[in-house]
Design an enzyme around this catalytic site. Structure first.
Site, PDB file in Angstrom:
ATOM      1  N   ARG A 203       5.878   6.090  14.085  1.00  0.00           N
ATOM      2  CA  ARG A 203       6.028   6.702  12.768  1.00  0.00           C
ATOM      3  C   ARG A 203       5.360   8.072  12.756  1.00  0.00           C
ATOM      4  O   ARG A 203       4.381   8.292  13.482  1.00  0.00           O
ATOM      5  CB  ARG A 203       5.473   5.768  11.696  1.00  0.00           C
ATOM      6  CG  ARG A 203       4.063   5.997  11.277  1.00  0.00           C
ATOM      7  CD  ARG A 203       3.612   5.150  10.099  1.00  0.00           C
ATOM      8  NE  ARG A 203       2.475   5.833   9.511  1.00  0.00           N
ATOM      9  CZ  ARG A 203       1.580   5.284   8.711  1.00  0.00           C
ATOM     10  NH1 ARG A 203       1.690   4.026   8.352  1.00  0.00           N
ATOM     11  NH2 ARG A 203       0.576   6.001   8.232  1.00  0.00           N
TER      12      ARG A 203
ATOM     13  N   HIS B 285       0.842  -1.203   0.000  1.00  0.00           N
ATOM     14  CA  HIS B 285       0.000   0.000   0.000  1.00  0.00           C
ATOM     15  C   HIS B 285       0.875   1.250   0.000  1.00  0.00           C
ATOM     16  O   HIS B 285       2.079   1.191   0.285  1.00  0.00           O
ATOM     17  CB  HIS B 285      -0.921   0.028   1.228  1.00  0.00           C
ATOM     18  CG  HIS B 285      -0.180   0.133   2.532  1.00  0.00           C
ATOM     19  ND1 HIS B 285       0.492  -0.928   3.086  1.00  0.00           N
ATOM     20  CD2 HIS B 285       0.012   1.186   3.371  1.00  0.00           C
ATOM     21  CE1 HIS B 285       1.057  -0.553   4.214  1.00  0.00           C
ATOM     22  NE2 HIS B 285       0.796   0.735   4.414  1.00  0.00           N
TER      23      HIS B 285
ATOM     24  N   HIS C 182       4.595  -0.221   0.022  1.00  0.00           N
ATOM     25  CA  HIS C 182       5.329  -1.003   1.022  1.00  0.00           C
ATOM     26  C   HIS C 182       4.382  -1.977   1.714  1.00  0.00           C
ATOM     27  O   HIS C 182       3.163  -1.815   1.674  1.00  0.00           O
ATOM     28  CB  HIS C 182       6.024  -0.097   2.040  1.00  0.00           C
ATOM     29  CG  HIS C 182       5.076   0.725   2.858  1.00  0.00           C
ATOM     30  ND1 HIS C 182       4.491   1.873   2.383  1.00  0.00           N
ATOM     31  CD2 HIS C 182       4.585   0.550   4.107  1.00  0.00           C
ATOM     32  CE1 HIS C 182       3.702   2.386   3.305  1.00  0.00           C
ATOM     33  NE2 HIS C 182       3.727   1.605   4.365  1.00  0.00           N
TER      34      HIS C 182
ATOM     35  N   ASP D 177       0.679   4.855   2.063  1.00  0.00           N
ATOM     36  CA  ASP D 177      -0.030   5.238   3.293  1.00  0.00           C
ATOM     37  C   ASP D 177      -1.216   6.163   3.017  1.00  0.00           C
ATOM     38  O   ASP D 177      -1.076   7.163   2.299  1.00  0.00           O
ATOM     39  CB  ASP D 177       0.944   5.898   4.279  1.00  0.00           C
ATOM     40  CG  ASP D 177       1.895   4.864   4.862  1.00  0.00           C
ATOM     41  OD1 ASP D 177       1.462   3.730   5.110  1.00  0.00           O
ATOM     42  OD2 ASP D 177       3.079   5.199   5.058  1.00  0.00           O
TER      43      ASP D 177
HETATM   44  C1  SIN Z   1       3.459   1.106   7.914  1.00  0.00           C
HETATM   45  O1  SIN Z   1       2.807   0.852   6.907  1.00  0.00           O
HETATM   46  O2  SIN Z   1       3.610   2.257   8.279  1.00  0.00           O
HETATM   47  C2  SIN Z   1       4.117   0.024   8.722  1.00  0.00           C
HETATM   48  C3  SIN Z   1       5.323  -0.513   8.087  1.00  0.00           C
HETATM   49  C4  SIN Z   1       5.998  -1.513   8.967  1.00  0.00           C
HETATM   50  O3  SIN Z   1       5.488  -1.841  10.054  1.00  0.00           O
HETATM   51  O4  SIN Z   1       7.069  -1.991   8.584  1.00  0.00           O
END
Ligand code: SIN
Length: 280
Positions: free
Chosen positions: A271, A109, A256, A111
């Site tokens: 994050r 996806h 990702h 974000d």
């Molecule tokens: C995310 O999509 O922000 C998480 C990525 C992760 O946990 O590696």
């Protein structure tokens, strides 16, 4: 090839992680003030490599993580995930033996692409890691676009798609707040990166639900084809985290996915997400 840059008092190194996407940066201490020249180096590497990994870092406090993110733009507040107390800009990533589901990143996806102005980038630092596993995969969406035939590019260049979040967020994070309305938007299937001006495919399995103007069947077939195409291994890397590494990825030209292979072990971090522009 390793790229050495001398800033005022550090030796900064930038080393490609793989030829297709990613670079590792050392020599910038993210817990300290980031100078203008370091900010420029980071921005250039971010646009060149699409995801950059800062290694040999210490754990950054929520206050400093927010400050760090703000060097690159205003911060986005997640529409669904629980907010960290006193720090709504921080999205805590945490899974352990009590987790019934992964941290919400188990498919490729970009974000919150369901937002009208989806975030330009995300900075994630992981503080607790399983002994092995919990890698994150990143895929280069410029390459995914470039690999298509010219007739397919021409077809997709004129299309728009719905990005929705209701189906994904409702009941996932906050089961008590069911009156909330989750974001949805319509974005071009191929977007132009506002800085590099390159074209990237902009669809993903989490949020993209329909291509506008096509019948339901046509949309399903094209979307499934594109999801599979974007997830080809040629466009990807798989990053093995070390404690306190910070990843900074560009949501406008990458996808990702976090691998959920370490249950019941713990994986934890924070994050911040930096606001972006309306895709065009
Ligand atoms: C995310 O999509 O922000 C998480 C990525 C992760 O946990 O590696």
């Amino acid at each position: 090839m390793k790229n050495m840059i001398n800033s005022s008092n550090n030796k900064i190194t930038i080393r490609p992680y793989a030829p297709n996407i990613g670079a590792i940066i050392t020599g910038i201490d993210l817990s300290k003030e980031i100078t203008n020249s370091e900010q420029n180096i980071i921005k250039d590497a971010f646009h060149k490599y699409l995801v950059i990994f800062f290694q040999k870092q210490s754990e950054i406090s929520p206050v400093n993580h927010i400050k760090l993110g703000k060097y690159f733009g205003d911060l986005h507040i997640h529409p669904a995930a629980p907010k960290m107390k006193n720090y709504p800009e921080i999205f805590e990533i945490h899974t352990d033996k009590n987790s019934k589901i992964s941290n919400g990143a188990e498919y490729f996806h970009s974000d919150v692409s369901c937002e009208k102005e989806p975030p330009l980038g995300t900075m994630l630092q992981l503080h607790i890691l399983p002994e092995c596993g919990g890698d994150t995969m990143f895929a280069n969406m410029y390459m995914a676009y470039d690999a298509l035939s010219d007739p397919m590019k021409n077809f997709l260049n004129n299309l728009y798609a719905s990005h929705e979040s209701e189906h994904f967020y409702r009941g996932r994070y906050n089961k008590t707040n069911e009156n909330v309305k989750y974001p949805s938007s319509i974005h071009p299937v191929v977007r132009t990166h506002p800085v590099t001006k390159k074209k990237a495919l902009y669809i993903n399995r989490f949020f993209t639900t329909k291509i506008e103007g096509l019948s339901k069947d046509e949309s399903l077939i094209i979307l499934n084809y594109l999801f599979e195409h974007c997830e080809k291994t040629d466009f990807q890397i798989r990053y093995r985290w070390q404690q306190n590494d910070m990843a900074f990825w560009d949501n406008r030209c990458t996808l990702h996915k976090a691998i959920w292979d370490y249950f019941p072990n713990e994986r934890k971090g924070r994050r911040v997400t930096i606001k972006g522009d309306k895709p065009y």
